[in-house]
Design a protein around this motif. Sequence first.
Motif, PDB file in Angstrom:
ATOM      1  N   ALA A 514       0.820  -1.219   0.000  1.00 46.32           N
ATOM      2  CA  ALA A 514       0.000   0.000   0.000  1.00 46.32           C
ATOM      3  C   ALA A 514       0.848   1.259   0.000  1.00 46.32           C
ATOM      4  N   ILE A 515       2.049   1.198   0.552  1.00 46.98           N
ATOM      5  CA  ILE A 515       2.926   2.368   0.571  1.00 46.98           C
ATOM      6  C   ILE A 515       3.815   2.411  -0.675  1.00 46.98           C
ATOM      7  N   GLY A 516       4.385   1.283  -1.057  1.00 44.38           N
ATOM      8  CA  GLY A 516       5.362   1.274  -2.147  1.00 44.38           C
ATOM      9  C   GLY A 516       4.766   1.511  -3.524  1.00 44.38           C
ATOM     10  N   VAL A 517       3.577   0.928  -3.793  1.00 45.26           N
ATOM     11  CA  VAL A 517       3.006   1.029  -5.143  1.00 45.26           C
ATOM     12  C   VAL A 517       2.624   2.469  -5.507  1.00 45.26           C
ATOM     13  N   PRO A 518       1.902   3.228  -4.664  1.00 42.89           N
ATOM     14  CA  PRO A 518       1.585   4.615  -5.055  1.00 42.89           C
ATOM     15  C   PRO A 518       2.814   5.474  -5.303  1.00 42.89           C
ATOM     16  N   PHE A 519       3.839   5.323  -4.423  1.00 44.50           N
ATOM     17  CA  PHE A 519       5.065   6.080  -4.647  1.00 44.50           C
ATOM     18  C   PHE A 519       5.720   5.655  -5.969  1.00 44.50           C
ATOM     19  N   GLY A 520       5.668   4.363  -6.255  1.00 47.35           N
ATOM     20  CA  GLY A 520       6.255   3.896  -7.512  1.00 47.35           C
ATOM     21  C   GLY A 520       5.533   4.437  -8.729  1.00 47.35           C
ATOM     22  N   ILE A 521       4.199   4.513  -8.669  1.00 45.73           N
ATOM     23  CA  ILE A 521       3.436   5.047  -9.805  1.00 45.73           C
ATOM     24  C   ILE A 521       3.795   6.507 -10.047  1.00 45.73           C
ATOM     25  N   LEU A 522       3.830   7.304  -8.980  1.00 49.68           N
ATOM     26  CA  LEU A 522       4.166   8.727  -9.134  1.00 49.68           C
ATOM     27  C   LEU A 522       5.586   8.891  -9.668  1.00 49.68           C
ATOM     28  N   THR A 523       6.517   8.087  -9.145  1.00 48.65           N
ATOM     29  CA  THR A 523       7.900   8.182  -9.620  1.00 48.65           C
ATOM     30  C   THR A 523       8.014   7.788 -11.089  1.00 48.65           C
ATOM     31  N   GLY A 524       7.312   6.732 -11.491  1.00 52.98           N
ATOM     32  CA  GLY A 524       7.363   6.289 -12.883  1.00 52.98           C
ATOM     33  C   GLY A 524       6.802   7.321 -13.839  1.00 52.98           C
ATOM     34  N   ALA A 556      -2.560  -0.390 -20.342  1.00 55.30           N
ATOM     35  CA  ALA A 556      -1.430  -1.315 -20.288  1.00 55.30           C
ATOM     36  C   ALA A 556      -0.726  -1.249 -18.940  1.00 55.30           C
ATOM     37  N   VAL A 557      -0.498  -0.031 -18.431  1.00 56.74           N
ATOM     38  CA  VAL A 557       0.203   0.102 -17.147  1.00 56.74           C
ATOM     39  C   VAL A 557      -0.642  -0.484 -16.013  1.00 56.74           C
ATOM     40  N   THR A 558      -1.947  -0.254 -16.061  1.00 55.47           N
ATOM     41  CA  THR A 558      -2.817  -0.825 -15.027  1.00 55.47           C
ATOM     42  C   THR A 558      -2.780  -2.342 -15.059  1.00 55.47           C
ATOM     43  N   ALA A 559      -2.774  -2.923 -16.254  1.00 47.49           N
ATOM     44  CA  ALA A 559      -2.705  -4.380 -16.359  1.00 47.49           C
ATOM     45  C   ALA A 559      -1.387  -4.908 -15.790  1.00 47.49           C
ATOM     46  N   GLU A 560      -0.287  -4.211 -16.065  1.00 45.30           N
ATOM     47  CA  GLU A 560       1.007  -4.655 -15.549  1.00 45.30           C
ATOM     48  C   GLU A 560       1.062  -4.535 -14.029  1.00 45.30           C
ATOM     49  N   LEU A 561       0.549  -3.409 -13.503  1.00 45.08           N
ATOM     50  CA  LEU A 561       0.541  -3.254 -12.050  1.00 45.08           C
ATOM     51  C   LEU A 561      -0.398  -4.258 -11.390  1.00 45.08           C
ATOM     52  N   ALA A 562      -1.515  -4.528 -12.034  1.00 46.98           N
ATOM     53  CA  ALA A 562      -2.429  -5.538 -11.493  1.00 46.98           C
ATOM     54  C   ALA A 562      -1.756  -6.900 -11.440  1.00 46.98           C
ATOM     55  N   ALA A 563      -0.991  -7.227 -12.487  1.00 46.63           N
ATOM     56  CA  ALA A 563      -0.260  -8.496 -12.474  1.00 46.63           C
ATOM     57  C   ALA A 563       0.762  -8.519 -11.342  1.00 46.63           C
ATOM     58  N   LEU A 564       1.432  -7.383 -11.121  1.00 53.14           N
ATOM     59  CA  LEU A 564       2.390  -7.306 -10.022  1.00 53.14           C
ATOM     60  C   LEU A 564       1.700  -7.530  -8.677  1.00 53.14           C
ATOM     61  N   LEU A 565       0.568  -6.866  -8.463  1.00 53.96           N
ATOM     62  CA  LEU A 565      -0.146  -7.014  -7.198  1.00 53.96           C
ATOM     63  C   LEU A 565      -0.645  -8.442  -7.003  1.00 53.96           C
ATOM     64  N   VAL A 566      -1.182  -9.033  -8.061  1.00 54.00           N
ATOM     65  CA  VAL A 566      -1.689 -10.401  -7.949  1.00 54.00           C
ATOM     66  C   VAL A 566      -0.563 -11.361  -7.585  1.00 54.00           C
ATOM     67  N   LEU A 567       0.565 -11.242  -8.299  1.00 58.35           N
ATOM     68  CA  LEU A 567       1.688 -12.139  -8.005  1.00 58.35           C
ATOM     69  C   LEU A 567       2.214 -11.914  -6.593  1.00 58.35           C
ATOM     70  N   ALA A 568       2.384 -10.633  -6.226  1.00 58.66           N
ATOM     71  CA  ALA A 568       2.971 -10.330  -4.920  1.00 58.66           C
ATOM     72  C   ALA A 568       2.063 -10.772  -3.787  1.00 58.66           C
ATOM     73  N   LEU A 569       0.802 -10.388  -3.859  1.00 58.11           N
ATOM     74  CA  LEU A 569      -0.102 -10.698  -2.754  1.00 58.11           C
ATOM     75  C   LEU A 569      -0.461 -12.178  -2.710  1.00 58.11           C
ATOM     76  N   THR A 570      -0.545 -12.804  -3.885  1.00 58.37           N
ATOM     77  CA  THR A 570      -0.815 -14.246  -3.890  1.00 58.37           C
ATOM     78  C   THR A 570       0.347 -15.012  -3.273  1.00 58.37           C
TER      79      THR A 570
END
Length: 593
Positions: A514-524, A556-570
């Motif tokens: 929850a902390i790392g992903v928003p900061f990563g999106i803004l940085t990207g 495309a970016v949302t799909a990639e981030l969704a894949a990251l979240l699914v893999l990480a949280l799963t």
Amino acid sequence: TDPLLSLLPVLTAVAGGLIAARFWPLAPRLIARLIPSRAAGSRAAGLRIALAGAARRPLRPTATVAVLSATCASVVFAGAYRATIDRGAADEAAYRVPMVARLTTGPTLIRAADVASGPALSSAAPGAVAYPVLRTSATVALTSAENASVELVGLDPAALPRMARWRPDYSAADPTTLSRRLATLTPRSGIAIPDGARMLTVPATGSTFQLDVIALVHDAPGRSLPITLARRGDVLVGDLPPATGRTLDALTLREDTAAASRRQHTTGEGGIDQPARTGRVTLGQPAAAGRTLPHDLSGWSVTAPGRGTPAAGRLVLDYRIAGDTTTAAPAGPPAAPISAYVDGATARLARAGVLSLDLGQGHRIAVHVVATGARFPTTRGRFAVVDRAALAQAVDAVTPGAGTPTEVWVWAPSGDHSRALEAAVRQEPYDRLAVESRAAIEHSLRTDPVAVTASRLLLGTAAAALLIGALCIVLLVGAERHESAGELFAREAEGSRPGTLRRALFARAAAVVAIGVPFGILTGLALARATTTLVAVTAAGTTPNPPLLLAAAPAAVTAELAALLVLALTGAAVVAAGSLRGQQPIMPDTDLR
């Protein structure tokens, strides 16, 4: 060659990760305040345990937040910049060819307007429309001693809304608004010539010695057709080109080639000014195919330094020519400034919104600036876009026939009609012209080997960052499980349910996400915007025209981030769910003191 540009993505991702890491120690406290003090249940208990552990041992979660933020920034940057260079290819193709195809003069030197007509193109591709374009140059005064070249583009204002991929940096006004502002009423006041007539005659008495007399005829498509009239006794005679909707719009007198050459040589080499050629010609009522035309020339006016005197059905023209021309044309009100869309640098030179542009030979055109912008397709540098018919009248006054369109833009509805039009302009008679296709240019830019490799590299970077981000979350849960083994044993021994403790492990990973992903999106996004601004090259390594514009590619970016979240949280859920499965609490191998 600046190494900073090569290191920019890495430095930005690291900086974003460090900023997120600095924020992490505050996160447990902020989240704890959001939990109601009286909240009960295993979920609230698990979250409290997770926050307590994160607050006591922040090093590993802090490092994980930094790594996750950097990997998310890489995913967003790779996806956004890949979409940006992909959009750049489409924008560059549309900038070079604003419609389906662009026809210009080819090796045969045949003018595009003489070959490409709307009816012919419509028969080849249903719905196709041809838009003639007149392109010429002028100069604008920067100072009393310095001028700058301005590219004048004359087109039908109705063509603007049909131009492909209009960008906001072209102009603040949209194409429909520009079309309305540029529309100029240009009445045709010439003498109508019957269709099918093949010869034009004008009675003329007086001196035309060493002069060319040119009849300027326009046809329905807007072509300027200059006809040099030959003297036969007291009649000027010229052959009319086949066309429809023709009108006789002007008669111009100028020195013939031999006299003009002598004047230039004696002035340039000997420094001797030749006297102006003067004389008088009386012009009678024109005729075509042996029949007099419905109007005479008595109401026509004559440009200075010549002078015209109307007579009964005739025009007495007193000329004075010294390297320039004298023109007789239908009288009308003084020409108003032509509405123009002008680049910002040139627009700043306007006075009260009006620019004076020099067309050469002492002729000027006044344009009223109705819109400004940074650029316009097919132009480079300073430009002024005006109504084609109004521009044709102005340049024909300088050089008869120069008002003929120099190129043709062709449009058709997208889909099968567009493809049919592209195929049609590759065949006769258009093969005598230089033909550019927007689709072909875009395909060439997209399939360039360097561009393809760059796109694949960005895609691979996103995939690698996605896997690394997911792996760091999984490793965080596993490491927290082993490092907190003593604490978990104690809590389980005190009566905490294993499910609550497992939820605490997962909640700690979720808080990191929850902390790392928003900061990563803004940085990207910041990195993609900075790179688009600083790195002024396409995927093929060439300078883009127009410059690149950031395309965030949200899908495309949302799909990639969704894949990251699914893999990480799963993965985190699987590791957490596999913990604390024994029937009794297991004593850890570490000293609990």
